[in-house]
Design an enzyme around this catalytic site. Structure first.
Site, short mmCIF file in Angstrom:
data_model
loop_
_atom_site.label_atom_id
_atom_site.label_comp_id
_atom_site.label_asym_id
_atom_site.label_seq_id
_atom_site.Cartn_x
_atom_site.Cartn_y
_atom_site.Cartn_z
N GLY A 287 -76.06 33.08 -7.44
CA GLY A 287 -76.57 33.21 -8.81
C GLY A 287 -77.15 34.60 -9.03
O GLY A 287 -76.85 35.26 -10.03
N HIS A 288 -77.95 35.06 -8.06
CA HIS A 288 -78.51 36.41 -8.16
C HIS A 288 -77.39 37.46 -8.11
O HIS A 288 -77.42 38.43 -8.86
CB HIS A 288 -79.48 36.66 -7.01
CG HIS A 288 -80.67 35.74 -6.97
ND1 HIS A 288 -80.83 34.79 -6.00
CD2 HIS A 288 -81.74 35.63 -7.79
CE1 HIS A 288 -81.98 34.14 -6.21
NE2 HIS A 288 -82.54 34.63 -7.29
N HIS B 279 -78.98 34.35 -3.62
CA HIS B 279 -77.77 33.52 -3.51
C HIS B 279 -76.76 34.00 -4.55
O HIS B 279 -77.02 35.00 -5.25
CB HIS B 279 -78.12 32.04 -3.69
CG HIS B 279 -78.95 31.77 -4.92
ND1 HIS B 279 -78.48 31.95 -6.19
CD2 HIS B 279 -80.24 31.37 -5.06
CE1 HIS B 279 -79.42 31.64 -7.07
NE2 HIS B 279 -80.50 31.29 -6.40
N LYS C 248 -79.93 29.44 -15.98
CA LYS C 248 -80.51 28.38 -15.15
C LYS C 248 -81.98 28.17 -15.51
O LYS C 248 -82.46 27.04 -15.55
CB LYS C 248 -80.34 28.80 -13.69
CG LYS C 248 -81.31 28.25 -12.70
CD LYS C 248 -80.81 26.97 -12.12
CE LYS C 248 -81.59 26.48 -10.93
NZ LYS C 248 -83.01 26.76 -10.93
P1 AMP Z 1 -85.67 33.81 -9.07
O1 AMP Z 1 -85.42 34.65 -7.86
O2 AMP Z 1 -85.53 32.34 -8.84
O3 AMP Z 1 -86.93 34.19 -9.79
O4 AMP Z 1 -84.49 34.15 -10.08
C1 AMP Z 1 -84.22 35.47 -10.45
C2 AMP Z 1 -83.19 35.45 -11.55
O5 AMP Z 1 -82.01 34.80 -11.08
C3 AMP Z 1 -83.67 34.66 -12.78
O6 AMP Z 1 -83.26 35.36 -13.94
C4 AMP Z 1 -82.93 33.35 -12.64
O7 AMP Z 1 -82.70 32.69 -13.86
C5 AMP Z 1 -81.62 33.82 -12.02
N1 AMP Z 1 -80.94 32.70 -11.35
C6 AMP Z 1 -81.47 31.84 -10.45
N2 AMP Z 1 -80.56 30.90 -10.11
C7 AMP Z 1 -79.44 31.19 -10.83
C8 AMP Z 1 -78.14 30.59 -10.91
N3 AMP Z 1 -77.82 29.51 -10.21
N4 AMP Z 1 -77.24 31.15 -11.74
C9 AMP Z 1 -77.54 32.25 -12.47
N5 AMP Z 1 -78.75 32.86 -12.43
C10 AMP Z 1 -79.68 32.34 -11.62
#
Ligand code: AMP
Length: 281
Positions: free
Chosen positions: A36-37, A34, A150
């Site tokens: 954020g990524h 999304h 986050k």
């Molecule tokens: P995940 O795929 O949930 O393991 O997240 C991968 C990376 O994306 C991790 O470093 C998370 O902290 C970051 N991440 C997830 N959601 C957000 C967000 N809303 N804003 C910024 N970074 C994010």
């Protein structure tokens, strides 16, 4: 964008860049990408010569099998999004590639950090995070690692991992990306109905309430108002609302303007567990 599924493949490719002393930036993810990524990839692109992303839903960090089984997987869309964002390399390892059979899992001395908050409510979670991140770092050997605020406690755990492994990798923590409503973007948000997605915005409102009142209302009172607001707005359970020192995550019970305070929340609405946080000063 080049996609690799094997350690050998990505290593051969990255070796060329290492020899040329290019700065390799790395964004590990579990997919269901999304905005954020995307912001992490963009940050990485702006601060590296080569941007590497990985997608791997890591079984060892799930303390709840049901959560692992239901973790959203949208690989075709993810590849398209990474391609459009200008990611250079995508690493898509299999579980067998990352966790060869008969290999003993390492244990990391994370101390206090894994006894609190997510560590307390998700036993073994941070050991699993360290196991996968350490393996991925040994493969990608990046100069810079980009992670999201986050998952604030996760950032602190990875910082500890880098210290424990005498790593020279530079961790860069990127700001939380939110939906227009204020709800933090999360792969788990797709499991929320439209109504629950809208109700879940109370988390951000509660965080803002804490920010606005930290210097004028006692922490205990702020906390109970936040709890009441979450429960009134459809949250079924609250694992924690914690006011902590942002540097150490030790709890803070009385505010002083010298403190660097972070408030962190974990709460569940209709079986979807959400986390968020805000630095208050
Ligand atoms: P995940 O795929 O949930 O393991 O997240 C991968 C990376 O994306 C991790 O470093 C998370 O902290 C970051 N991440 C997830 N959601 C957000 C967000 N809303 N804003 C910024 N970074 C994010």
């Amino acid at each position: 964008m080049i996609i690799f599924k094997t350690i050998k493949g990505i290593n051969n490719f990255l070796d060329k860049y290492r020899k040329e002393e290019k700065i390799i930036g790395y964004v590990p993810t579990m997919g269901a990408l999304h905005a954020g990524h995307v912001s992490l990839i963009e940050n990485c692109k702006g601060n590296s010569d080569l941007t590497v992303c990985s997608i791997f839903v890591n079984p060892t960090q799930f303390n709840d099998q049901n959560d692992f089984d239901n973790y959203p997987q949208t690989i075709e869309k993810d590849i398209q999004l990474l391609y459009e964002t200008g990611c250079d390399v995508l690493f898509l390892p299999s579980a067998a590639e990352l966790y060869p059979a008969n290999e003993i899992l390492e244990s990391y001395q994370l101390g206090f950090l894994e006894t609190i908050l997510e560590g307390k409510y998700r036993p073994g979670h941070f050991q699993g995070v360290c196991q996968v991140v350490n393996r991925l770092l040994k493969i990608v050997k990046p100069h810079r690692l980009f992670m999201g605020q986050k998952d604030y406690q996760q950032c602190m755990v990875i910082s500890k991992l880098l210290e424990l492994t005498n790593s020279t990798v530079h961790l860069i923590i990127c700001p939380t990306v939110r939906e227009e409503s204020g709800l933090a973007k999360s792969s788990r948000n797709v499991r929320l109905s439209e109504t629950d997605n809208s109700k879940a915005t109370i988390i951000y409102q509660a965080l803002l309430f804490a920010k606005d009142h930290i210097s004028s209302i006692p922490i205990l009172e702020i906390e109970s108002k936040m709890k009441a607001d979450l429960l009134r707005n459809g949250f079924d359970t609250i694992d924690y609302i914690a006011f902590c020192d942002a540097g150490s995550l030790t709890p803070i019970t009385a505010y002083s303007s010298k403190d660097n305070v972070i408030v962190l929340i974990a709460a569940t609405i209709k079986n979807v567990r959400l986390i968020d946080n805000l630095i208050l000063n």
